[in-house]
Design a protein around this motif. Structure first.
Motif, PDB file in Angstrom:
ATOM      1  N   LEU A  91       0.813  -1.216   0.000  1.00 37.47           N
ATOM      2  CA  LEU A  91       0.000   0.000   0.000  1.00 37.47           C
ATOM      3  C   LEU A  91       0.849   1.269   0.000  1.00 37.47           C
ATOM      4  CD1 LEU A  91      -2.731  -1.042   2.608  1.00 37.47           C
ATOM      5  CD2 LEU A  91      -2.855  -1.164   0.107  1.00 37.47           C
ATOM      6  N   GLY A  92       2.165   1.121   0.050  1.00 39.95           N
ATOM      7  CA  GLY A  92       3.035   2.276   0.073  1.00 39.95           C
ATOM      8  C   GLY A  92       3.325   2.810   1.455  1.00 39.95           C
ATOM      9  N   GLN A  93       2.876   2.106   2.502  1.00 43.21           N
ATOM     10  CA  GLN A  93       3.196   2.517   3.868  1.00 43.21           C
ATOM     11  C   GLN A  93       4.601   2.035   4.228  1.00 43.21           C
ATOM     12  OE1 GLN A  93      -0.041   0.389   5.650  1.00 43.21           O
ATOM     13  NE2 GLN A  93      -1.430   2.153   5.617  1.00 43.21           N
ATOM     14  N   ILE A  94       5.303   2.828   5.046  1.00 42.12           N
ATOM     15  CA  ILE A  94       6.685   2.496   5.359  1.00 42.12           C
ATOM     16  C   ILE A  94       6.845   2.185   6.838  1.00 42.12           C
ATOM     17  CG2 ILE A  94       7.425   4.908   5.682  1.00 42.12           C
ATOM     18  CD1 ILE A  94      10.064   4.054   4.263  1.00 42.12           C
ATOM     19  N   TYR A  95       7.576   1.103   7.109  1.00 39.43           N
ATOM     20  CA  TYR A  95       7.862   0.647   8.469  1.00 39.43           C
ATOM     21  C   TYR A  95       9.371   0.653   8.677  1.00 39.43           C
ATOM     22  CZ  TYR A  95       3.059  -1.172   8.600  1.00 39.43           C
ATOM     23  OH  TYR A  95       1.692  -1.300   8.581  1.00 39.43           O
ATOM     24  N   GLY A  96       9.772   0.692   9.958  1.00 37.44           N
ATOM     25  CA  GLY A  96      11.183   0.626  10.276  1.00 37.44           C
ATOM     26  C   GLY A  96      11.440  -0.148  11.552  1.00 37.44           C
TER      27      GLY A  96
ATOM     28  N   GLN B 206       1.936   6.403   7.160  1.00 38.31           N
ATOM     29  CA  GLN B 206       0.926   5.900   6.242  1.00 38.31           C
ATOM     30  C   GLN B 206       0.238   7.032   5.501  1.00 38.31           C
ATOM     31  OE1 GLN B 206      -2.006   3.765   8.520  1.00 38.31           O
ATOM     32  NE2 GLN B 206      -2.477   5.511   9.856  1.00 38.31           N
ATOM     33  N   GLU B 207       0.812   8.236   5.629  1.00 39.39           N
ATOM     34  CA  GLU B 207       0.215   9.426   5.028  1.00 39.39           C
ATOM     35  C   GLU B 207       0.509   9.520   3.540  1.00 39.39           C
ATOM     36  OE1 GLU B 207       0.269  14.302   5.672  1.00 39.39           O
ATOM     37  OE2 GLU B 207       1.373  12.972   7.032  1.00 39.39           O
ATOM     38  N   TYR B 208       1.678   8.996   3.112  1.00 40.03           N
ATOM     39  CA  TYR B 208       2.075   9.095   1.721  1.00 40.03           C
ATOM     40  C   TYR B 208       2.213   7.699   1.124  1.00 40.03           C
ATOM     41  CZ  TYR B 208       3.565  13.463   3.886  1.00 40.03           C
ATOM     42  OH  TYR B 208       3.598  14.615   4.626  1.00 40.03           O
ATOM     43  N   GLN B 209       2.229   7.640  -0.202  1.00 39.81           N
ATOM     44  CA  GLN B 209       2.432   6.364  -0.874  1.00 39.81           C
ATOM     45  C   GLN B 209       3.891   6.292  -1.329  1.00 39.81           C
ATOM     46  OE1 GLN B 209       0.062   5.598  -4.368  1.00 39.81           O
ATOM     47  NE2 GLN B 209       0.301   3.388  -4.148  1.00 39.81           N
ATOM     48  N   PHE B 210       4.690   5.525  -0.590  1.00 39.08           N
ATOM     49  CA  PHE B 210       6.112   5.416  -0.892  1.00 39.08           C
ATOM     50  C   PHE B 210       6.370   4.249  -1.849  1.00 39.08           C
ATOM     51  CE2 PHE B 210       6.048   7.510   3.292  1.00 39.08           C
ATOM     52  CZ  PHE B 210       6.811   8.633   2.994  1.00 39.08           C
ATOM     53  N   VAL B 211       7.393   4.420  -2.678  1.00 37.55           N
ATOM     54  CA  VAL B 211       7.731   3.374  -3.652  1.00 37.55           C
ATOM     55  C   VAL B 211       9.133   2.797  -3.426  1.00 37.55           C
ATOM     56  CG1 VAL B 211       6.126   4.103  -5.438  1.00 37.55           C
ATOM     57  CG2 VAL B 211       8.374   5.184  -5.315  1.00 37.55           C
TER      58      VAL B 211
ATOM     59  N   THR C 239       8.196   9.074  -2.774  1.00 39.52           N
ATOM     60  CA  THR C 239       6.777   8.826  -2.985  1.00 39.52           C
ATOM     61  C   THR C 239       6.472   8.615  -4.464  1.00 39.52           C
ATOM     62  OG1 THR C 239       6.087  11.119  -3.347  1.00 39.52           O
ATOM     63  CG2 THR C 239       6.298  10.381  -1.057  1.00 39.52           C
ATOM     64  N   SER C 240       5.283   8.094  -4.739  1.00 41.12           N
ATOM     65  CA  SER C 240       4.857   7.874  -6.119  1.00 41.12           C
ATOM     66  C   SER C 240       4.664   9.180  -6.877  1.00 41.12           C
ATOM     67  CB  SER C 240       3.563   7.065  -6.134  1.00 41.12           C
ATOM     68  OG  SER C 240       2.545   7.734  -5.399  1.00 41.12           O
ATOM     69  N   SER C 241       4.516  10.293  -6.165  1.00 44.10           N
ATOM     70  CA  SER C 241       4.345  11.599  -6.805  1.00 44.10           C
ATOM     71  C   SER C 241       5.661  12.335  -7.014  1.00 44.10           C
ATOM     72  CB  SER C 241       3.390  12.470  -5.971  1.00 44.10           C
ATOM     73  OG  SER C 241       3.895  12.648  -4.659  1.00 44.10           O
ATOM     74  N   GLY C 242       6.806  11.711  -6.644  1.00 45.70           N
ATOM     75  CA  GLY C 242       8.107  12.307  -6.916  1.00 45.70           C
ATOM     76  C   GLY C 242       8.660  13.173  -5.816  1.00 45.70           C
ATOM     77  N   ASP C 243       8.123  13.060  -4.597  1.00 45.74           N
ATOM     78  CA  ASP C 243       8.648  13.800  -3.446  1.00 45.74           C
ATOM     79  C   ASP C 243       9.544  12.887  -2.609  1.00 45.74           C
ATOM     80  OD1 ASP C 243       7.305  16.222  -3.979  1.00 45.74           O
ATOM     81  OD2 ASP C 243       5.464  15.420  -3.091  1.00 45.74           O
TER      82      ASP C 243
ATOM     83  N   ALA D  54      10.671  20.378  -9.448  1.00 44.43           N
ATOM     84  CA  ALA D  54      11.259  19.139  -9.968  1.00 44.43           C
ATOM     85  C   ALA D  54      10.649  17.929  -9.275  1.00 44.43           C
ATOM     86  CB  ALA D  54      12.772  19.151  -9.765  1.00 44.43           C
ATOM     87  N   ASP D  55      10.376  16.895 -10.051  1.00 42.94           N
ATOM     88  CA  ASP D  55       9.917  15.624  -9.510  1.00 42.94           C
ATOM     89  C   ASP D  55      11.066  14.628  -9.554  1.00 42.94           C
ATOM     90  OD1 ASP D  55       7.304  16.495  -9.078  1.00 42.94           O
ATOM     91  OD2 ASP D  55       6.705  15.995 -11.128  1.00 42.94           O
ATOM     92  N   ILE D  56      11.203  13.829  -8.498  1.00 42.24           N
ATOM     93  CA  ILE D  56      12.322  12.891  -8.385  1.00 42.24           C
ATOM     94  C   ILE D  56      11.861  11.506  -8.837  1.00 42.24           C
ATOM     95  CG2 ILE D  56      14.035  11.912  -6.834  1.00 42.24           C
ATOM     96  CD1 ILE D  56      14.249  14.953  -7.323  1.00 42.24           C
ATOM     97  N   SER D  57      12.678  10.879  -9.667  1.00 42.80           N
ATOM     98  CA  SER D  57      12.371   9.525 -10.131  1.00 42.80           C
ATOM     99  C   SER D  57      13.222   8.475  -9.437  1.00 42.80           C
ATOM    100  CB  SER D  57      12.575   9.427 -11.644  1.00 42.80           C
ATOM    101  OG  SER D  57      13.929   9.706 -11.993  1.00 42.80           O
ATOM    102  N   ASP D  58      14.336   8.894  -8.830  1.00 42.29           N
ATOM    103  CA  ASP D  58      15.205   7.942  -8.130  1.00 42.29           C
ATOM    104  C   ASP D  58      16.037   8.695  -7.105  1.00 42.29           C
ATOM    105  OD1 ASP D  58      16.425   5.555  -7.447  1.00 42.29           O
ATOM    106  OD2 ASP D  58      17.913   5.640  -9.057  1.00 42.29           O
ATOM    107  N   VAL D  59      16.299   8.062  -5.965  1.00 40.81           N
ATOM    108  CA  VAL D  59      17.171   8.617  -4.937  1.00 40.81           C
ATOM    109  C   VAL D  59      18.044   7.497  -4.406  1.00 40.81           C
ATOM    110  CG1 VAL D  59      15.343   8.336  -3.197  1.00 40.81           C
ATOM    111  CG2 VAL D  59      17.277   9.834  -2.724  1.00 40.81           C
TER     112      VAL D  59
END
Length: 413
Positions: free
Chosen positions: A228-233, A256-261, A274-278, A310-315
């Protein structure tokens, strides 16, 4: 006419003799070209070919080495061999790429410092290098021979492998995460005071109720993104690796606020895309690596990096205390430790606190896990720049410790 035929035969004979002599000289020079100081044969250099069947599938740089996973399943390595990471069952110096002598075709590899792990196409894990206390150790075969690597089998298809100085984690196709190592809170199970600093030398599953799609690790944390794009640690959280949350009994929900990829680290910190490039960050901010225009020691809240439009596609982060960003417009930015101008950014300060554009033009892909940075330009030509102290750039003079962008003649899938 007779004399002409004799002259032709003479010329042909002389030509054959000359060609034979030339081939003999070449054979002698080739046979003696790659020997050590005692005259012993060394591994033959591997060509990084332009042929599709043997072209590069992916590149994995580490602190002192670079690994090339090839499309034909071979694993090539270049750089420091003081811990045997070149996989030749010796500690000789090699100033050219060699094939790591593992018994199977390889699909994944990860490396940390002087230790590495590869995953074969049959989902066996091979560990080699300077084995830490927590790592599996090589076992003698039935003839009493001890290989340079240790092998661990997985009953599931492994889709991702990660390695830190303290642990190893892998993700399987079914969405489960397995870890082993020195537990300082990052293994994701038994994260309580009595279990800190305990060694777990067998892989165990992190008992999540989620299907995990992506993982990333630092020395102090394991990060997991679910379907679902939620991130755990999982972490002791000494450097706010989990944002404001305290260390949990096993793992904690970070957001769980953003959709992470995807996610990455550059020390005891988190960079989540995120899926939106942030990109959102938290944790240790050594050398201003978090990119939020602050020299604060750490950032305790999940904070967005400002890239204007700018939108980020990879970090991608590295243990060198640097992080690189690729935009959808194919521009590259970086921040963090800029000692000796290693980031090659427009900002020439030793600490780049906000993402600054890297002076390499357009890029379509980055490989930035180590001190040598690789990228594909918009013509899909491979380049490398950065630190080359250990000869971790193939066919680049190892006497050049820092290298400006230079073409590496290889093909990348």
């Amino acid at each position: 006419m007779v004399q002409l035929k004799k002259n032709i035969k003479l010329v042909v004979s002389i030509g054959i003799c000359a060609l034979t002599l030339l081939l003999w000289i070449c054979a002698c020079s080739c046979s003696n070209q790659y020997v050590d100081k005692d005259g012993n044969n060394k591994a033959q250099p591997i060509e990084i070919s332009l042929l599709k069947k043997s072209s590069i599938k992916t590149i994995v740089p580490s602190e002192r080495n670079t690994f090339f996973v090839m499309n034909n399943g071979s694993l090539l390595a270049v750089g420091d061999n003081s811990a045997g990471l070149l996989g030749q069952n010796d500690y000789e110096e090699y100033d050219y790429p060699v094939e790591v002598q593992l018994p199977e075709r390889i699909k994944l590899v990860a490396a940390s410092g002087d230790f590495a792990v590869a995953v074969s196409e049959s989902n066996n894990l091979y560990f080699w290098g300077s084995f830490p206390d927590w790592a599996p150790k090589p076992q003698a075969d039935e003839d009493g021979n001890v290989p340079f690597y240790a092998m661990v089998s997985s009953s599931s298809i492994i889709s991702q492998i990660c390695l830190s100085n303290n642990h190893c984690a892998y993700l399987v196709k079914e969405g489960d995460v397995y870890t082993l190592g020195l537990n300082i809170g990052q293994l994701g199970y038994e994260n309580s005071q009595e279990h800190y600093d305990q060694v777990y030398s067998a892989f165990r599953v992190i008992a999540t109720a989620d299907t995990i799609s992506y993982i990333a690790v630092s020395d102090t944390a394991t990060y997991m993104i679910n379907s679902l794009g939620q991130i755990y640690g999982a972490s002791r959280n000494d450097n706010y690796e989990l944002c404001l949350q305290e260390a949990a009994a096993d793992y904690a929900l970070i957001s769980q606020e953003y959709q992470f990829v995807t996610a990455t680290t550059a020390g005891s910190n988190l960079f989540a895309l995120t899926s939106s490039g942030d990109v959102y960050v938290c944790g240790s901010n050594a050398n201003g690596v978090l990119g939020v225009n602050s020299s604060a020691e750490s950032i305790s809240q999940l904070t967005r990096i400002n890239f204007d439009t700018a939108d980020i596609s990879d970090v991608q982060g590295s243990k060198a205390g640097t992080v690189h960003f690729l935009t959808t417009d194919m521009d590259v930015y970086a921040c963090g430790n800029n000692e000796d101008g290693r980031l090659y950014t427009r900002d020439r300060n030793e600490m780049v606190l906000s993402p600054s554009q890297v002076r390499i033009g357009k890029a379509t892909r980055l490989y930035c896990g180590g001190t040598a940075i690789y990228y594909l330009d918009n013509n899909r030509q491979l380049y490398a720049y950065g630190e080359n102290t250990y000869g971790q750039m193939p066919n680049v003079d190892s006497q050049r410790e820092f290298v400006a962008p230079e073409r590496i003649y290889a093909s990348v899938k």
